[in-house]
Design an enzyme around this catalytic site. Sequence first.
Site, PDB file in Angstrom:
ATOM      1  N   GLY A 156       0.926  -1.204   0.059  1.00 38.48           N
ATOM      2  CA  GLY A 156       0.077  -0.065  -0.029  1.00 38.48           C
ATOM      3  C   GLY A 156       0.941   1.288   0.084  1.00 38.48           C
ATOM      4  NE  ARG A 157      -2.871   4.909   1.623  1.00 39.86           N
ATOM      5  CZ  ARG A 157      -4.214   5.289   1.593  1.00 39.86           C
ATOM      6  NH1 ARG A 157      -4.710   6.210   1.161  1.00 39.86           N
ATOM      7  NH2 ARG A 157      -5.039   4.203   2.391  1.00 39.86           N
ATOM      8  CB  ILE A 158       3.233   2.515   4.807  1.00 35.76           C
ATOM      9  CG1 ILE A 158       2.382   3.580   5.307  1.00 35.76           C
ATOM     10  CG2 ILE A 158       4.467   2.543   5.458  1.00 35.76           C
ATOM     11  CD1 ILE A 158       1.725   3.030   6.640  1.00 35.76           C
ATOM     12  NE  ARG A 179      -5.764  -7.126  -0.859  1.00 31.68           N
ATOM     13  CZ  ARG A 179      -6.817  -6.139  -0.132  1.00 31.68           C
ATOM     14  NH1 ARG A 179      -7.758  -6.684   0.167  1.00 31.68           N
ATOM     15  NH2 ARG A 179      -6.577  -4.844  -0.384  1.00 31.68           N
ATOM     16  CB  ILE A 238       6.478  -0.910  10.548  1.00 27.59           C
ATOM     17  CG1 ILE A 238       6.134  -1.095   9.260  1.00 27.59           C
ATOM     18  CG2 ILE A 238       7.824  -1.078  11.110  1.00 27.59           C
ATOM     19  CD1 ILE A 238       6.397   0.165   8.588  1.00 27.59           C
ATOM     20  CB  ALA A 239       1.886  -4.383   9.378  1.00 23.58           C
ATOM     21  NE  ARG A 240      -3.455  -2.313  13.865  1.00 28.87           N
ATOM     22  CZ  ARG A 240      -2.775  -1.052  13.664  1.00 28.87           C
ATOM     23  NH1 ARG A 240      -1.444  -0.807  13.496  1.00 28.87           N
ATOM     24  NH2 ARG A 240      -3.653   0.042  13.534  1.00 28.87           N
ATOM     25  CD  GLU A 269       0.810  -3.264  19.729  1.00 32.92           C
ATOM     26  OE1 GLU A 269       1.619  -3.750  19.282  1.00 32.92           O
ATOM     27  OE2 GLU A 269       0.160  -2.460  19.510  1.00 32.92           O
ATOM     28  CG  HIS A 287       1.858   0.374  17.912  1.00 31.19           C
ATOM     29  ND1 HIS A 287       1.067  -0.429  17.837  1.00 31.19           N
ATOM     30  CD2 HIS A 287       1.814   1.259  16.631  1.00 31.19           C
ATOM     31  CE1 HIS A 287      -0.031  -0.155  16.587  1.00 31.19           C
ATOM     32  NE2 HIS A 287       0.689   0.659  15.932  1.00 31.19           N
ATOM     33  CB  ILE A 288       7.076   4.791  18.350  1.00 27.21           C
ATOM     34  CG1 ILE A 288       8.425   3.818  18.128  1.00 27.21           C
ATOM     35  CG2 ILE A 288       6.750   4.594  19.732  1.00 27.21           C
ATOM     36  CD1 ILE A 288       9.587   4.366  18.453  1.00 27.21           C
ATOM     37  N   GLY A 289       5.563   3.898  15.043  1.00 31.84           N
ATOM     38  CA  GLY A 289       5.888   3.934  13.685  1.00 31.84           C
ATOM     39  C   GLY A 289       5.350   5.336  13.136  1.00 31.84           C
TER      40      GLY A 289
HETATM   41  C1  8YV Z   1      -1.419   4.442  15.535  1.00 29.55           C
HETATM   42  C2  8YV Z   1      -1.101   2.969  13.662  1.00 29.55           C
HETATM   43  O1  8YV Z   1      -0.430   4.925  16.343  1.00 29.55           O
HETATM   44  O2  8YV Z   1      -2.122   4.311  11.866  1.00 29.55           O
HETATM   45  C3  8YV Z   1      -1.936   3.374  12.286  1.00 29.55           C
HETATM   46  O3  8YV Z   1      -2.567   2.223  12.082  1.00 29.55           O
HETATM   47  O4  8YV Z   1      -0.979   1.801  14.047  1.00 29.55           O
HETATM   48  C4  8YV Z   1      -0.570   4.009  14.573  1.00 29.55           C
HETATM   49  O5  8YV Z   1      -0.142   5.150  13.831  1.00 29.55           O
HETATM   50  C5  8YV Z   1      -2.307   3.731  16.343  1.00 29.55           C
HETATM   51  O6  8YV Z   1      -3.453   3.375  15.309  1.00 29.55           O
HETATM   52  C6  8YV Z   1      -3.057   4.363  17.301  1.00 29.55           C
HETATM   53  O7  8YV Z   1      -4.070   4.861  17.333  1.00 29.55           O
END
Ligand code: 8YV
Length: 331
Positions: A156-158, A179, A238-240, A269, A287-289
Amino acid sequence: MSSSVLVTRATFADIVGRLREHFDVEDNTDDAVLGPKELIRRLQGKQGVMSTGTERIDEQLLAACPELKAVCNVGVGYNNIDVAACTARGVVVTNTPDVLTETTADFGFALMMATARRITESERSLRRGEWTKTGIHDHFVGSDVHGATLGILGMGRIGQAIARRGAFGFGMRVIYHNRSPLPASVETDCRAAYVDKATLLKEADHLILVVPYSASSHHAIGEAELRQMKPGATLTNIARGGIVDDAALARALREGRIAAAGLDVFEGEPKIHPDLLSVPNIVLTPHIGSASVRTRRAMALLAADNLIAALGCGPRAGKPTTPVNAAVLAR
Ligand code: 8YV
């Protein structure tokens, strides 16, 4: 009578002030995490919520909060929200794409580089006083980023922004799996080539995960996939949390099947699987992306403006900028 909204977590005071120009606002300056019951309690009589990935917005909550009309998430990911249930009940859902793309790509690239070059592992050793002589030829040797093969799962964009950094900044060969393949013009723009998942796993020197979380991406990287990766490869997520099987990853790292991992997100988390905490060849961040000051402001502002618009106020009344279920708006 003006609508009432809840801002679930502490955020920029002036952005809460912006909401106050239109609504009765209940905010959460203590930044307490609201459990499901407390969230339902606070949402009684409210038409809108500015939520974060921490709060689950599901059918049970929607049934208990029948006045709710808009859920505006601060975040591009919205796997905390049952969008189908919201759509069925006519509740608008919005997220915050675009404003965080480059910041999150910077972070993903930094985490991948820190992982490849063992930056935090060597720092921890130095802080423990273990650096007792200079010039050790194999002291924390890592793997090169420049010229290596960068594998991206989720384009995707990222993912595309990371691909551009790798291809044009570091001379990397970039392969991706998604996909479906991207249009040729986008592939050219990112200098990235589509491959199947098996090839991605087999050929990437540095694999980075940027795929949204869903039932189909759950444990997309588990025991079997880790065994298909190159020995000496690195994995960055860095996703989930939940896209990687954290226990299987800890085993692969301990057994040296892959060189190292960089994780910004975790299953369950903020709890971290204890086996991940005990392996040395890992970089862990909380989780500081998207966490640059400018981007966090932009995200909060977009979410607030989406909420104002979704509840029929402001210059974009009825037309929030980044709806997830635009079909609800068309009704
Ligand atoms: C946020 C993220 O910190 O944008 C997302 O999907 O995971 C992070 O940028 C998170 O969603 C907190 O709301």
